[in-house]
Design a protein around this motif. Structure first.
Motif, mmCIF file in Angstrom:
data_model
loop_
_atom_site.group_PDB
_atom_site.id
_atom_site.type_symbol
_atom_site.label_atom_id
_atom_site.label_comp_id
_atom_site.label_asym_id
_atom_site.label_seq_id
_atom_site.Cartn_x
_atom_site.Cartn_y
_atom_site.Cartn_z
ATOM 1 N N GLN A 134 -7.936 -4.919 11.189
ATOM 2 C CA GLN A 134 -7.571 -4.667 9.789
ATOM 3 C C GLN A 134 -8.777 -4.113 9.046
ATOM 4 O O GLN A 134 -9.498 -4.842 8.391
ATOM 5 N N THR A 135 -8.974 -2.825 9.184
ATOM 6 C CA THR A 135 -10.149 -2.249 8.549
ATOM 7 C C THR A 135 -9.861 -1.844 7.113
ATOM 8 O O THR A 135 -10.771 -1.610 6.343
ATOM 9 N N GLN A 136 -8.576 -1.755 6.791
ATOM 10 C CA GLN A 136 -8.239 -1.210 5.484
ATOM 11 C C GLN A 136 -8.533 -2.186 4.339
ATOM 12 O O GLN A 136 -7.978 -3.275 4.275
ATOM 13 N N VAL A 137 -9.429 -1.779 3.482
ATOM 14 C CA VAL A 137 -9.655 -2.534 2.254
ATOM 15 C C VAL A 137 -9.574 -1.540 1.102
ATOM 16 O O VAL A 137 -9.696 -0.340 1.310
ATOM 17 N N GLY A 138 -9.364 -2.044 -0.106
ATOM 18 C CA GLY A 138 -9.259 -1.163 -1.253
ATOM 19 C C GLY A 138 -7.836 -1.082 -1.765
ATOM 20 O O GLY A 138 -7.003 -1.934 -1.460
ATOM 21 N N LEU A 139 -7.588 -0.024 -2.537
ATOM 22 C CA LEU A 139 -6.342 0.082 -3.290
ATOM 23 C C LEU A 139 -5.341 1.037 -2.653
ATOM 24 O O LEU A 139 -5.700 2.107 -2.196
ATOM 25 N N THR A 140 -4.081 0.634 -2.648
ATOM 26 C CA THR A 140 -2.997 1.571 -2.364
ATOM 27 C C THR A 140 -1.943 1.392 -3.444
ATOM 28 O O THR A 140 -1.877 0.349 -4.102
ATOM 29 N N GLN A 141 -1.115 2.411 -3.627
ATOM 30 C CA GLN A 141 -0.122 2.348 -4.693
ATOM 31 C C GLN A 141 1.153 3.054 -4.265
ATOM 32 O O GLN A 141 1.108 4.153 -3.727
ATOM 33 N N THR A 142 2.283 2.429 -4.496
ATOM 34 C CA THR A 142 3.577 3.062 -4.280
ATOM 35 C C THR A 142 4.361 2.899 -5.571
ATOM 36 O O THR A 142 4.818 1.817 -5.874
ATOM 37 N N GLY A 143 4.463 3.965 -6.327
ATOM 38 C CA GLY A 143 5.134 3.857 -7.620
ATOM 39 C C GLY A 143 4.432 2.839 -8.489
ATOM 40 O O GLY A 143 3.224 2.910 -8.687
ATOM 41 N N GLY A 144 5.185 1.857 -8.960
ATOM 42 C CA GLY A 144 4.620 0.838 -9.828
ATOM 43 C C GLY A 144 4.004 -0.325 -9.075
ATOM 44 O O GLY A 144 3.525 -1.283 -9.680
ATOM 45 N N LEU A 145 4.051 -0.252 -7.777
ATOM 46 C CA LEU A 145 3.547 -1.352 -6.970
ATOM 47 C C LEU A 145 2.127 -1.039 -6.509
ATOM 48 O O LEU A 145 1.895 -0.034 -5.850
ATOM 49 N N ALA A 146 1.193 -1.905 -6.870
ATOM 50 C CA ALA A 146 -0.197 -1.704 -6.451
ATOM 51 C C ALA A 146 -0.572 -2.766 -5.433
ATOM 52 O O ALA A 146 -0.080 -3.893 -5.485
ATOM 53 N N GLN A 147 -1.434 -2.382 -4.502
ATOM 54 C CA GLN A 147 -1.910 -3.327 -3.501
ATOM 55 C C GLN A 147 -3.415 -3.212 -3.430
ATOM 56 O O GLN A 147 -3.975 -2.116 -3.420
ATOM 57 N N TYR A 148 -4.100 -4.338 -3.404
ATOM 58 C CA TYR A 148 -5.549 -4.317 -3.262
ATOM 59 C C TYR A 148 -5.936 -5.315 -2.184
ATOM 60 O O TYR A 148 -5.556 -6.478 -2.242
ATOM 61 N N SER A 149 -6.662 -4.821 -1.180
ATOM 62 C CA SER A 149 -7.102 -5.691 -0.093
ATOM 63 C C SER A 149 -8.610 -5.816 -0.124
ATOM 64 O O SER A 149 -9.316 -4.845 -0.391
ATOM 65 N N THR A 150 -9.087 -7.005 0.155
ATOM 66 C CA THR A 150 -10.517 -7.221 0.186
ATOM 67 C C THR A 150 -10.833 -8.299 1.216
ATOM 68 O O THR A 150 -9.958 -9.049 1.634
ATOM 69 N N ARG A 151 -12.109 -8.343 1.610
ATOM 70 C CA ARG A 151 -12.501 -9.345 2.585
ATOM 71 C C ARG A 151 -13.220 -10.474 1.864
ATOM 72 O O ARG A 151 -14.062 -10.248 0.999
ATOM 73 N N SER A 152 -12.853 -11.686 2.223
ATOM 74 C CA SER A 152 -13.517 -12.843 1.649
ATOM 75 C C SER A 152 -13.946 -13.728 2.812
ATOM 76 O O SER A 152 -13.142 -14.464 3.380
ATOM 77 N N ASP A 153 -15.205 -13.602 3.181
ATOM 78 C CA ASP A 153 -15.752 -14.306 4.355
ATOM 79 C C ASP A 153 -14.910 -14.005 5.601
ATOM 80 O O ASP A 153 -14.762 -12.860 5.965
ATOM 81 N N ALA A 154 -14.321 -15.032 6.160
ATOM 82 C CA ALA A 154 -13.570 -14.840 7.399
ATOM 83 C C ALA A 154 -12.108 -14.488 7.136
ATOM 84 O O ALA A 154 -11.302 -14.466 8.053
ATOM 85 N N PHE A 155 -11.772 -14.216 5.866
ATOM 86 C CA PHE A 155 -10.375 -13.977 5.515
ATOM 87 C C PHE A 155 -10.155 -12.603 4.896
ATOM 88 O O PHE A 155 -11.057 -12.017 4.306
#
Lengths: 204, 330
Positions: free
Chosen positions: B283-304
């Motif tokens: 799971q290398t993908q971090v950061g923002l994606t957007q589909t219409g009004g739906l936003a997604q933000y992924s980030t790493r927090s230690d081992a999670f």
């Protein structure tokens, strides 16, 4: 969205130049109908006719043009190379050109903004922009959050992964009230990659 | 409603007009009015029989569906058939949801029926709805050949989007909706092109086009599993005002081996989901994606890996993602 976007600023009524006198009445009406069709504002009785109008090559071009502009206003997809090519050829044939240098053809995103800006000069496009840019929300405390909002204007990459979308979709009251409800989203989310949602392999 | 002020107001002075406008302002509706309106429209979408053509615009995507909805013996059945783009058919019955993809020859079966948490807004959510959105009701013009009323939920801060809804005042059915961002751009839209309300819906209209799944199709039993409610040990330290937790637990997610932590927050109008799972190298993908009004933000927090998804501006989604942390044990 890009800070340099040509998204109109100022009061809504100042944003869009009215269609020029030169624009033929018929073209304008077809263009307006396409715009309304995209906005879901076409009424029952007109729907068939509007769809029939789309069959002309000119209307189809307008349709594509509107969608491209719409996509890029919303920071959407990069265009296909073929589309960029044909568009750049068309632009090259234009007398008053805002066309980018040829080397930029290979950079769809940058090129797209230039194209969008050029097309914006075409008056008929005003209809689309008008239909897509509503009166901005007049909330009181907007300024307070503006800095944070700007800070997050990272250019979005890709789409929301289907597995998260599918798990999330049922919780939003605003979407539960639509006919078809959250399934509409699921339908579009899984459209491109039907195997993505049920995939046994973890996504990249 | 606001439009009834028109005629008498013309006869009074400008100052009285201002007073009239204030009286007709959302405050006059009372705190629960917005929630009542939403409840009515939600009930209508569930309990009416209707059929029509629906257009959906999500960011750059544009789709048209044929929709048939049946409510019989307290059960909803529904069929969505895509009219453009890749062929898709979605059939929902009381017990399952089936997604048919004829081009790929895949049918995905979700062994449950999504039960929307709405309408069951808690008193706190009802209060939040009134506090964080300005609610206005006015005549909305015609949609799908019907005169509508328009409900506007205008955010009072920049942390959420504006919503506009057009409903049939007679039946309460939602005919059109728009999600509007802080720049005034429509980022998501739903609209009936034509609709028949209280239509006679035959069983066949809400049944799959295939009575049995063809032999050469792939059947996938999938979809997000049921949420097992539990204290997950995770919390959001910087929750935007107005959002409260409405659900917490673990669930299976398509394509993931182990159950994932899932927390849901809502401000009464939209929801924001927080997913937490072990961070893996795939799971290398971090950061923002957007589909219409739906936003997604992924980030790493230690081992999670923390993933936040919701119908809110990227800044709001990011703020939540960046403040997800383990609860400190007492």
């Amino acid at each position: 969205m890009n800070e340099n976007s040509f998204a109109p600023k100022g009061r809504p009524e100042e944003r869009i130049a009215p269609p020029s006198e030169a624009a033929s009445r018929e073209a304008t009406s077809v263009g307006a109908n396409i715009s309304r069709l995209m906005d879901g504002e076409v009424e029952d009785g007109e729907f068939e006719r509007c769809v029939a109008d789309l069959k002309s090559p000119d209307a189809m071009r307008t349709w594509t043009c509107y969608h491209v502009i719409g996509d890029h206003l919303r920071g959407g997809y990069a265009m296909s190379a073929a589309f960029s090519r044909s568009l750049s050829q068309a632009l090259a044939a234009e007398p008053t050109v805002l066309a980018p240098p040829p080397k930029r053809v290979g950079q769809p995103a940058t090129f797209a903004w230039a194209v969008a800006a050029t097309l914006a000069a075409v008056t008929v496009v005003g209809w689309t922009a008008f239909s897509m840019v509503e009166v901005p929300p007049t909330a009181v405390a907007r300024a307070r959050d503006a800095a944070t909002v700007r800070a997050a204007q990272v250019k979005p990459t890709g789409e929301v992964p289907a597995e998260y979308l599918l798990a999330h979709q049922e919780y939003s009251p605003a979407f539960a009230i639509q006919g078809g409800g959250p399934y509409l989203r699921a339908a579009t989310a899984t459209a491109a990659t039907p195997s993505a949602a049920p995939a046994a392999e973890p996504r990249k | 409603m606001m439009h009834t002020w028109g005629a008498p107001a013309r006869r009074v002075s400008a100052r009285l007009l201002v007073v009239a406008a204030v009286l007709a302002s959302p405050a006059a509706y009372g705190q629960g009015y917005a929630a009542q309106w939403l409840t009515r429209v939600t009930q209508a979408a569930r309990s009416l029989n209707y059929t029509g053509t629906v257009m959906v615009r999500q960011g750059a995507r544009f789709d048209t569906f044929r929709l048939a909805h049946q409510f019989e013996n307290g059960q909803e059945s529904e069929k969505l058939l895509s009219l453009d783009g890749p062929a898709r058919e979605i059939v929902r019955s009381a017990t399952e949801v089936r997604y048919y993809f004829p081009d790929a020859k895949v049918v995905q079966i979700e062994p449950r029926s999504i039960r929307n948490v709405f309408p069951s807004l808690s008193p706190e959510q009802t209060a939040n709805l009134a506090q964080y959105y300005e609610f206005k009701l006015s005549p909305g013009g015609r949609v799908a050949g019907r005169v509508t009323e328009m409900a506007v939920f205008e955010p009072r801060d920049g942390l959420r989007y504006a919503h506009r809804f057009w409903a049939d005042p007679t039946t309460g059915l939602l005919l059109k909706s728009r999600l509007v961002n802080e720049k005034g751009e429509v980022i998501e839209e739903f609209a009936f092109n034509d609709v028949t309300v209280n239509a006679k819906i035959d069983k066949d209209m809400v049944k799959p086009s295939w009575t049995a799944v063809p032999d050469d199709w792939k059947v996938v039993q999938a979809g997000p599993g049921e949420l097992v409610m539990n204290d997950t040990g995770w919390t959001v330290t910087k929750l935007p005002p107005g959002f409260i937790k409405i659900s917490e637990g673990f669930r299976k997610l398509a394509g993931k081996r182990d159950p994932v932590t899932h927390l849901v927050f809502s401000d009464g109008l939209v929801a924001i989901s927080v997913f937490v799972e072990p961070f893996t190298v795939t799971q290398t993908q971090v950061g923002l994606t957007q589909t219409g009004g739906l936003a997604q933000y992924s980030t790493r927090s230690d081992a999670f890996r923390v993933t936040v998804v919701g119908e809110a501006p990227p800044a709001t989604v990011r703020q939540i993602a960046q403040s997800v942390s383990r609860k400190t044990p007492n």
